[in-house]
Design an enzyme around this catalytic site. Structure first.
Site, PDB file in Angstrom:
ATOM      1  N   HIS A 253      68.847  31.447  54.103  1.00 27.87           N
ATOM      2  CA  HIS A 253      67.472  31.447  53.603  1.00 27.87           C
ATOM      3  C   HIS A 253      67.097  30.098  53.015  1.00 27.87           C
ATOM      4  O   HIS A 253      67.957  29.277  52.692  1.00 27.87           O
ATOM      5  CB  HIS A 253      67.264  32.556  52.555  1.00 27.87           C
ATOM      6  CG  HIS A 253      68.163  32.442  51.362  1.00 27.87           C
ATOM      7  ND1 HIS A 253      67.959  31.532  50.351  1.00 27.87           N
ATOM      8  CD2 HIS A 253      69.267  33.138  51.024  1.00 27.87           C
ATOM      9  CE1 HIS A 253      68.896  31.673  49.441  1.00 27.87           C
ATOM     10  NE2 HIS A 253      69.720  32.636  49.827  1.00 27.87           N
TER      11      HIS A 253
ATOM     12  N   CYS B 294      75.439  33.287  50.307  1.00 29.42           N
ATOM     13  CA  CYS B 294      74.451  32.934  51.322  1.00 29.42           C
ATOM     14  C   CYS B 294      74.442  31.431  51.586  1.00 29.42           C
ATOM     15  O   CYS B 294      74.948  30.640  50.798  1.00 29.42           O
ATOM     16  CB  CYS B 294      73.054  33.370  50.888  1.00 29.42           C
ATOM     17  SG  CYS B 294      72.771  35.140  51.038  1.00 29.42           S
TER      18      CYS B 294
END
Length: 287
Positions: A246, A262
């Site tokens: 992201h 992440c």
């Protein structure tokens, strides 16, 4: 960082290291911010069909799955399936399987059924890369687990082509996007901390989910099939999470090990990936 479920249709990620994501039954934890695109030497990934193992002498037909065979879910991965034999191979995977109905995954060609692979998981379409073939069976990467494969008889379905690949180098904190073996983009990224590392090995893009907060540049996140290596080290709300890719608007994070797992990515790069990548796109995280 990991993507975990808090409630149906809402995915929560925090602004420091967690990502609040809104999708049917999906959550994400992580972070990333826009930084200049980094286009150094290309990664060479030779496109080739899935590896074909030597056929065994005799492979029995697929055993009928029992009525109580578990179904893979977002927060419940498969049990009893074998490890990926080549978890960090960067050889391009060129085919995928998209189940139209629940299909049993076996622990070997002609082996024991261990779990059902459904056509959707938490609203995300299931498209799994094919990594090997043997004696009329295909091995696929499995969702909601790390470095795991399952075997499916090659009957009743047709493979779909794959053209893209993402390679994340943990040592260099670098993410590279390739299409048919040719580099399309390269970015310096942030990865998981020593306590909450980004899972290494082969995985794939399950789909995309919304985010909440200016730090994510108003962009969706890509949900991956991988999950936290040590979920007990995460906040309780993230222990059933998935890893994601992201955007992140705090440039000081790039090139560092600071996320919950992440991959935090410059916003410009994230826009490219969202516009170009499809479910099933292979992702390999190398040391």
């Amino acid at each position: 960082m990991p993507i975990s479920r808090t409630r149906r249709n809402v995915l929560t990620l925090t602004a420091i290291a967690l990502i609040v994501a809104v999708l049917v039954g999906v959550r994400l934890a992580g972070g990333g911010d826009p930084a200049p695109s980094d286009r150094a030497q290309p990664i060479v990934s030779t496109a080739s069909p899935a590896v074909s193992a030597e056929p065994s002498a005799t492979v029995p037909p697929a055993a009928k799955p029992p009525a109580d065979l578990p179904v893979i879910a977002y927060a419940k991965g498969p049990r009893g399936l074998p490890a990926d034999p080549e978890p960090t191979s960067v050889v391009a995977i060129t085919e995928a399987l998209r189940p139209e109905t629940a299909m049993a995954l076996y622990d070997a060609p002609g082996g024991k059924p261990r779990a059902y692979l459904p056509p959707q998981i938490s609203g995300l379409p299931v498209v799994v890369p094919i990594v090997a073939r043997e004696s009329g069976w295909a091995a696929v990467l499995t969702p909601s687990s790390n470095r795991t494969i399952g075997w499916i008889p090659e009957t009743g379905w047709k493979p779909e082509p794959l053209r893209d690949q993402i390679v994340v180098s943990l040592a260099d904190r670098r993410m590279t996007w390739l299409r048919e073996g040719t580099e399309q983009g390269r970015w310096t990224v942030a990865i998981g901390s020593d306590t909450t590392p980004t899972p290494h090995g082969r995985t794939f893009v399950m789909g995309r989910t919304g985010t909440s907060g200016a730090v994510y540049a108003g962009l969706d996140a890509l949900v991956l099939g991988s999950v936290p290596e040590e979920p007990e080290k995460l906040a309780a709300s993230l222990r059933n999470a998935h890893t994601g890719i992201h955007a992140w608007t705090n440039k000081s994070a790039f090139g560092r090990n600071v996320s919950n797992g992440c991959v935090r990515t410059p916003a410009a790069g994230m826009r490219e990936l969202l516009a170009q990548l499809d479910p099933g796109t292979p992702v390999v995280v190398t040391a």
